[in-house]
Design an enzyme around this catalytic site. Structure first.
Site, PDB file in Angstrom:
ATOM      1  N   ASN A  87       0.228   0.587  -1.520  1.00 27.80           N
ATOM      2  CA  ASN A  87       1.422   1.630  -1.478  1.00 27.80           C
ATOM      3  C   ASN A  87       1.217   2.479  -0.132  1.00 27.80           C
ATOM      4  O   ASN A  87       1.234   1.803   0.817  1.00 27.80           O
ATOM      5  CB  ASN A  87       1.027   2.549  -2.949  1.00 27.80           C
ATOM      6  CG  ASN A  87      -0.235   2.904  -3.150  1.00 27.80           C
ATOM      7  OD1 ASN A  87      -1.130   2.296  -3.703  1.00 27.80           O
ATOM      8  ND2 ASN A  87      -0.499   4.311  -2.891  1.00 27.80           N
ATOM      9  N   ASP A  88       0.860   3.894  -0.265  1.00 27.70           N
ATOM     10  CA  ASP A  88       1.461   4.695   0.726  1.00 27.70           C
ATOM     11  C   ASP A  88       0.793   4.300   2.327  1.00 27.70           C
ATOM     12  O   ASP A  88      -0.357   3.847   2.383  1.00 27.70           O
ATOM     13  CB  ASP A  88       0.642   6.122   0.570  1.00 27.70           C
ATOM     14  CG  ASP A  88       0.957   6.508  -0.902  1.00 27.70           C
ATOM     15  OD1 ASP A  88       1.677   5.828  -1.517  1.00 27.70           O
ATOM     16  OD2 ASP A  88       0.234   7.393  -1.256  1.00 27.70           O
TER      17      ASP A  88
END
Length: 507
Positions: A48-49
């Protein structure tokens, strides 16, 4: 003051070795039908991020949240890729794994800066579950620090900003920069009253941090957390961006589970941010979240986003990997909002370009352009002033069973539309972007990868980024016109293939 109590709980090198082994095990079974050739992703596992974006010792570094043992969200590590030119990327070893008490359930998101003595310094959130199992009783989150001489190996320094109030359920994602002689940190907070805020701390030495106060408070009481905040100057303005948890959909806006956007305004050190524009989404697509920016070596502001697979089903999690970045984008001011074009270096990947020139289609006419496109960089201009079709656009990822993703101008909506209603795999639905029709034309740049489509509208005044998982077989591109009183006019159209961004192919 730095807190190294209980460090280390685990041997960091052993934890990193386990993470590498986990990624390799998933990679051994990885399916490549939708695995990206043009977008940053882990070799395998969930990501993710974007984290720790920076330019350090002649290379750009992009880290990311990584679960190396599965294809759904799990205990967070930091994966890592690097590049000399922003066009071709090298896989690097897993950078960080949980190894002491404050981060035993995950090394969460953060940012990187270069210290005055030339070292890379990472600030990130150490994460623990209050009940030791899950989020049912909330999080224990503190801001931590690690230092590297080479961007590959990190020495953890422990907690530098402990959570000041035990009632705070979310306290994470530090973004740090140097303002004059002062180091400044902002991060997202869910207050004890469950309101989303961005808090600011400052430090003279990168270690001892002093609370300044909330620099931004979200006005909507339903927004309870501002994840992955960023704050940076652009021209004479300041920009604050965040990923809003709890934002309600309204019309075409904020249709995703959580939504990332920005506001533009002014700021003076020691003062709250003064908002001067409305909240504007970074990206109007189905799959965009948690962007982070950094400064390029030549001073440009770059942004990397995460193509977030929030909505079930998530087909690629059966393939040994899950999640990718957007194409890196250059951020510039455009009046009361931001323009986010693909970085100019991305053009280096174009090859075998076909120029179709001007094309006219009759009512409900279609024309096949490319028989099979794993990747494509498409540029087209539509003559809105003289076209009479209700929809004009491209069917992308079109397979023999009729599956496709439609990217078009819709004259009834007067918006650009990305429509996945004909997809067998994954979430369906459509997303739209507004446009100014006053010049009578629409410019589109569409970047197609094996499992995604990014649409840049009128030189990236708006962008739509969405996953698109084609069915089996060749993936055609078809130009279409739907309904209306007359012809559709495309002033220009070109399609290039793209060589892969990966320095060394995985297989």
């Amino acid at each position: 003051m730095m807190n190294v109590e209980n460090m280390p709980t685990y041997d960091q090198s052993e934890q990193l070795a386990k993470a590498e082994a986990g990624v390799d095990q998933l990679f051994a079974q990885r399916k490549d039908r939708w695995y990206p050739l043009e977008h940053i992703a882990s070799k395998a596992g969930w990501i993710n991020d974007p984290n720790g974006l920076c330019y350090f010792k002649g290379r750009y570094h992009a880290y990311f949240q990584l679960h190396p043992f599965g294809t759904q969200w799990g205990p967070m590590h930091w994966g890592h890729v690097s590049s000399e030119d922003l066009a071709t990327w090298r896989r690097e070893p897993v950078a960080m794994a949980p190894s002491f008490e404050a981060e035993k359930d995950g090394v969460f998101s953060g940012s990187a800066v270069i210290s005055d003595d030339g070292k890379m310094v990472i600030y990130y959130t150490g994460h623990r579950w209050r009940n030791g199992v899950n989020e049912d009783e909330g999080n224990l989150q503190e801001q931590c620090m690690a230092v590297s001489e080479d961007g590959i190996h990190f020495e953890k320094k422990g907690v530098v900003v402990p959570c000041p109030d035990d009632r705070i359920p979310h306290f994470r994602d530090p973004k740090v920069w140097k303002q004059g002689d002062t180091w400044t940190m902002v991060f997202g907070v869910c207050t004890p009253e469950h309101r989303g805020e961005i808090w600011m701390y400052t430090s003279p030495d990168m270690v001892n941090w002093t609370f300044v106060g909330p620099v931004y408070k979200h006005p909507d009481p339903k927004v309870f957390m501002l994840e992955c905040p960023d704050m940076f100057p652009l021209g004479d303005e300041w920009v604050i961006c965040y990923s809003a948890m709890g934002l309600s959909p309204e019309g075409f806006e904020a249709r995703n589970h959580n939504n990332a956007g920005y506001v533009i305004g002014s700021w003076e050190p020691g003062q709250p941010f003064k908002q001067e524009t409305e909240f504007h989404l970074w990206d109007d697509g189905h799959n965009f979240y948690a962007p982070q920016t950094c400064e390029a070596a030549d001073g440009r502001r770059l942004m990397f986003g995460w193509m977030s697979p929030f909505t079930q089903p998530i087909p690629m999690d059966e393939d040994g990997w899950c999640g990718q970045f957007t194409v890196p984008r250059e951020v510039t001011l455009a009046g009361d909002h931001l323009r986010t074009l693909p970085i100019r270096e991305f053009d280096q990947l174009d090859e075998d370009k076909q120029d179709f020139g001007a094309i006219e289609l009759g009512v409900n006419e279609s024309r096949d352009l490319v028989a099979d496109a794993q990747t494509a960089d498409i540029e087209m201009e539509i003559d809105l002033a003289h076209s009479q079709a209700e929809r004009i656009g491209l069917e992308i990822h079109r397979t023999s069973n009729g599956d496709h993703t439609l990217v078009c101008y819709d004259d009834q909506l007067e918006r650009v539309v990305l429509d996945r209603h004909a997809n067998t795999y994954g979430d369906r639905g459509y997303r739209t972007a507004p446009l100014d029709k006053s010049e009578g034309k629409l410019k589109l740049r569409i970047i197609v990868d094996r499992g995604s489509v990014e649409v840049y509208v009128n030189d990236a005044l708006e962008v739509i980024s969405s996953y698109s998982f084609p069915a089996e077989g060749p993936r055609a591109i078809r130009l279409v016109a739907e309904s209306g009183e007359g012809k559709a006019i495309v002033s220009s159209l070109s399609i290039a293939k793209l060589r892969t961004i990966w320095e060394t192919p995985d297989r």
